[in-house]
Design an enzyme around this catalytic site. Structure first.
Site, PDB file in Angstrom:
ATOM      1  N   SER A 214       0.705  -1.274   0.154  1.00 13.46           N
ATOM      2  CA  SER A 214       0.117  -0.001  -0.042  1.00 13.46           C
ATOM      3  C   SER A 214       0.796   1.352  -0.063  1.00 13.46           C
ATOM      4  O   SER A 214       0.261   2.330  -0.161  1.00 13.46           O
ATOM      5  CB  SER A 214      -1.031   0.086   1.214  1.00 13.46           C
TER       6      SER A 214
ATOM      7  N   LYS B  23       0.649   4.226   6.957  1.00 13.34           N
ATOM      8  CA  LYS B  23       0.242   5.071   5.768  1.00 13.34           C
ATOM      9  C   LYS B  23       0.836   6.427   6.145  1.00 13.34           C
ATOM     10  O   LYS B  23       1.643   6.770   7.176  1.00 13.34           O
ATOM     11  CB  LYS B  23      -1.355   5.370   5.954  1.00 13.34           C
TER      12      LYS B  23
END
Length: 250
Positions: free
Chosen positions: A46, A106
């Site tokens: 990701s 993230k």
């Protein structure tokens, strides 16, 4: 007899000293891991192209202060954060998923009170488009997981932080979103691999400050091909030496 007794006592003392050294080393490691730095391995794609599976990095535990999420196994000892400092826009951070309590990594995109939206792949913060420049196409399956060239964009956040993102496809569910208003005490997180990231646009939602574990600092080891660092025989072909001591946020 005295010599035998002396030797036995010496062996016993040596064993006790060994156990003491091991216990002290474990306690020191626990203190360092809890208060200073925690090693972390990248579990998914990701954050490509910034971070790859097989990257091992250090997470600064003191960057945002301490909460239950900062402590191994996240025991419910207290509420809020101690010596709290706020994440900055553009930080790459490890946090506990708000519902599953699983570690995620993230990039901080939205701060408390921000309005965040993606339109046709363009990121908007508080109604203003974040500058986005096509910098080329990357044809490296180890970085993109794709057997074809993939467009790479450079984004520049309002505070000047620059980073690159992958655009696997021009039309995905994450390329056009509703406008999100970040609640007080929460943050909006996104992966740099914009078309392959479960983040605040989807199942992660807004992340409370107390869920932050720490800020990603530096990659200290990297190995490709799904290899374990313990598989030393694969090092000659799988080590990514160019990623050693690379910044974990650029």
């Amino acid at each position: 007899m005295s010599n035998v007794a002396d030797k036995t006592e010496t062996k016993q003392n040596s064993f006790v000293e060994l156990i003491s050294v091991i216990v002290q080393a474990l306690l020191l490691a626990l203190v360092i891991r809890t208060l200073l730095f925690q090693p972390f391995s990248i579990p998914s794609g990701s954050m490509r192209p910034t971070l790859l599976e097989g990257d091992y990095l250090f997470v600064s535990k003191f960057a945002y202060g301490y909460s239950n999420a900062s402590i191994p196994f996240s025991p419910d000892l207290f509420s809020g954060r101690i010596w709290s400092d706020n994440p900055e826009r553009g930080d790459v951070a490890v946090f506990k998923h708000p519902t599953s309590n699983v570690d995620y990594i993230k990039r901080v995109i939205g701060l408390p009170g921000d309005r965040i939206q993606v339109r046709d792949g363009q990121l908007f913060i508080n109604g203003d488009a974040v500058p986005r420049e096509l910098v080329g196409a990357l044809d490296d399956v180890d970085v993109t997981e794709q057997n074809r060239p993939v467009d790479v964009y450079e984004e520049t956040l309002p505070n000047g932080v620059k980073y690159t993102t992958l655009d696997l496809s021009p039309q995905t569910s994450g390329d056009n979103t509703r406008e999100f208003t970040v609640p007080e005490g929460h943050y909006f997180m996104m992966g740099d691999n914009r078309d392959n990231s479960n983040d605040s646009r989807f199942g992660v939602g807004f992340v409370p400050l107390e869920n932050f574990v720490g800020r990603a600092n530096i990659v200290f080891f990297s190995i490709a091909g799904g290899a374990s660092p313990l598989e030393i025989w694969r090092w000659p072909t799988e080590l990514r030496l160019d990623r050693f001591f690379k910044s974990a946020s650029k």
